[in-house]
Design a protein around this motif. Structure first.
Motif, short mmCIF file in Angstrom:
data_model
loop_
_atom_site.label_atom_id
_atom_site.label_comp_id
_atom_site.label_asym_id
_atom_site.label_seq_id
_atom_site.Cartn_x
_atom_site.Cartn_y
_atom_site.Cartn_z
N PHE A 180 0.89 -1.27 0.08
CA PHE A 180 -0.03 0.02 -0.15
C PHE A 180 0.91 1.24 0.06
O PHE A 180 1.85 1.35 0.73
CB PHE A 180 -0.87 -0.11 1.21
N GLU A 181 0.61 2.21 -0.77
CA GLU A 181 1.49 3.35 -1.06
C GLU A 181 0.62 4.65 -1.00
O GLU A 181 -0.20 4.89 -1.87
CB GLU A 181 2.24 3.37 -2.53
N TRP A 182 1.28 5.42 -0.08
CA TRP A 182 0.49 6.86 -0.11
C TRP A 182 1.44 7.82 -0.60
O TRP A 182 2.59 8.01 -0.07
CB TRP A 182 0.04 7.04 1.47
N VAL A 183 1.04 8.75 -1.34
CA VAL A 183 1.64 9.84 -1.70
C VAL A 183 0.99 11.30 -1.15
O VAL A 183 -0.11 11.25 -1.70
CB VAL A 183 1.95 9.91 -3.15
N LEU A 184 1.70 12.05 -0.47
CA LEU A 184 0.72 13.20 0.15
C LEU A 184 1.65 14.60 -0.22
O LEU A 184 2.92 14.60 -0.02
CB LEU A 184 0.74 13.06 1.74
N ILE A 185 0.63 15.62 -0.38
CA ILE A 185 1.35 16.87 -0.51
C ILE A 185 0.60 17.60 0.48
O ILE A 185 -0.56 18.00 0.42
CB ILE A 185 1.10 17.46 -1.97
N THR A 186 1.17 18.16 1.59
CA THR A 186 0.83 18.73 2.70
C THR A 186 1.28 20.37 2.96
O THR A 186 2.26 20.56 2.42
CB THR A 186 0.85 18.05 3.86
N GLU A 187 0.55 21.04 3.58
CA GLU A 187 0.75 22.26 3.92
C GLU A 187 1.91 22.29 5.10
O GLU A 187 2.48 23.61 5.59
CB GLU A 187 -0.18 23.53 4.29
N SER A 188 2.03 21.33 6.07
CA SER A 188 2.88 21.20 7.10
C SER A 188 3.70 20.13 7.20
O SER A 188 3.10 18.90 6.52
CB SER A 188 2.08 21.43 8.29
N PRO A 189 4.65 19.99 7.97
CA PRO A 189 5.47 18.72 8.05
C PRO A 189 4.48 17.55 8.42
O PRO A 189 3.45 17.83 9.25
CB PRO A 189 6.62 19.01 9.09
N PHE A 190 4.50 16.23 7.87
CA PHE A 190 3.84 15.18 8.25
C PHE A 190 4.61 14.11 9.12
O PHE A 190 5.54 13.62 8.76
CB PHE A 190 3.28 14.64 6.74
N ASN A 191 4.22 13.81 10.13
CA ASN A 191 4.81 13.10 11.04
C ASN A 191 4.05 11.62 10.82
O ASN A 191 2.97 11.22 11.18
CB ASN A 191 4.60 13.45 12.62
N VAL A 192 4.90 10.67 10.35
CA VAL A 192 4.35 9.40 9.81
C VAL A 192 4.19 8.58 11.11
O VAL A 192 3.21 7.92 10.97
CB VAL A 192 5.55 8.75 8.96
N SER A 193 4.92 8.57 12.03
CA SER A 193 4.56 7.78 13.17
C SER A 193 3.50 7.98 13.88
O SER A 193 2.77 7.24 14.57
CB SER A 193 5.85 7.70 14.30
N GLU A 194 3.08 9.58 14.01
CA GLU A 194 1.80 9.83 14.86
C GLU A 194 0.75 9.25 13.92
O GLU A 194 -0.05 8.86 14.54
CB GLU A 194 1.71 11.24 15.11
N TRP A 195 0.84 9.34 12.76
CA TRP A 195 -0.41 8.81 11.81
C TRP A 195 -0.73 7.55 11.98
O TRP A 195 -1.75 7.07 12.05
CB TRP A 195 -0.12 9.41 10.32
N ILE A 196 0.57 6.58 11.88
CA ILE A 196 0.14 5.36 12.11
C ILE A 196 -0.26 5.03 13.38
O ILE A 196 -1.31 4.20 13.53
CB ILE A 196 1.67 4.68 11.88
N ALA A 197 0.20 5.82 14.49
CA ALA A 197 -0.37 5.56 15.84
C ALA A 197 -1.89 5.77 15.94
O ALA A 197 -2.55 5.00 16.52
CB ALA A 197 0.64 6.18 16.70
N ASP A 198 -2.19 6.64 15.35
CA ASP A 198 -3.63 7.17 15.42
C ASP A 198 -4.59 6.26 14.58
O ASP A 198 -5.73 6.08 15.15
CB ASP A 198 -3.64 8.80 14.67
N GLN A 199 -4.01 5.78 13.56
CA GLN A 199 -5.06 4.84 12.72
C GLN A 199 -4.93 3.55 13.12
O GLN A 199 -5.62 2.57 12.32
CB GLN A 199 -4.73 5.11 11.29
N SER A 200 -4.00 2.98 13.70
CA SER A 200 -3.72 1.70 14.26
C SER A 200 -4.54 1.49 15.71
O SER A 200 -3.77 1.64 16.55
CB SER A 200 -2.47 1.09 14.32
#
Length: 241
Positions: free
Chosen positions: A92-112
């Protein structure tokens, strides 16, 4: 037009004590045992800072080779040579363009998380769409902050050369919200999702190089609107989601 190039990589599954997909390509990092990611920025300061214009995104696209080396195949029924072959997992591959830095570890923790007997995972959602599940993190990354995103599911096809991955599903998302930020942040996350069969030491995946492009125009806004966009951009830039 603004763009950036994200380097591809080859990742190998390393057994205990690592138990994770590992790559020696320095732009790539790993998070937990099944996610790897790389990040870069797109400089739009010439328009937003120098010319004091607001950037209005109009379209975004991603260019890369169609060839992915995906997880291999196994017998549909372990030990039964007559049962035929099936992928033991998918990318599974996500590609994002965001207006602020994206914290991968926090997103994974939030969605698991698990609730009412159901277990959820990152493969069931996209950044900015599924709400946060924890209460101890700020709420920087929302739908408006994701200017553009794409997620793909890639799995092995046993009729193609060994480990040749095929894109089985693609979805796009994002708000294309105007921004006065001086840069945009690009994040590429890949998860190796297995289905009941654990990865083995030495298994490999390969990801192609990628160009991420966003197209838009600059426009002068009235002072109040521009100041409010600057304020929001500054606020977002202070946090990792």
């Amino acid at each position: 037009m603004f763009d950036t190039i994200l380097r591809g990589c080859t990742a190998t599954y390393t057994a205990a004590p690592t138990n994770a997909w590992v790559t020696d390509n320095t732009p790539w990092n790993r998070e937990g045992g099944s996610h790897i990611y790389t990040q870069d920025t797109i400089d739009i300061g010439g328009m937003t800072t120098t010319q004091e214009e607001t950037f209005f995104p109009q379209a975004a696209t991603i260019q890369n080779s169609p060839f992915y080396s995906a997880p291999g195949v196994v017998n549909r029924i372990p030990g039964d040579d007559r049962s035929g072959l099936a992928p033991y997992g998918a990318l599974f591959e996500w590609v994002l363009i965001t207006e602020s830095p994206f914290n991968v570890s926090e997103w994974i923790a939030d969605q698991s998380y698990s609730i009412a007997g159901q277990t959820f995972d990152t493969v069931f959602t996209c950044p900015g769409i599924e709400p946060r599940r924890t209460t101890d993190q700020n709420e920087t990354i929302g739908f408006e902050n994701i200017l553009y995103g794409r997620v793909q599911m890639i799995a092995n096809n046993s009729s193609l050369p060994q480990q040749a991955g095929v894109v089985y599903a693609t979805e796009e998302f994002g708000s294309m919200t105007p921004t006065a930020s001086d840069r945009l942040y690009v994040t590429r996350i890949v998860k190796v999702q297995t289905y009941g069969i654990a990865a083995q030491a030495g298994f490999t995946i390969q990801l192609p190089h990628m160009r991420v492009i966003i197209v838009g125009s600059g426009k002068e806004e009235n002072d109040l609107s521009y100041i409010m966009r600057l304020r929001q951009s500054y606020k977002l830039a202070q946090d990792l989601n």
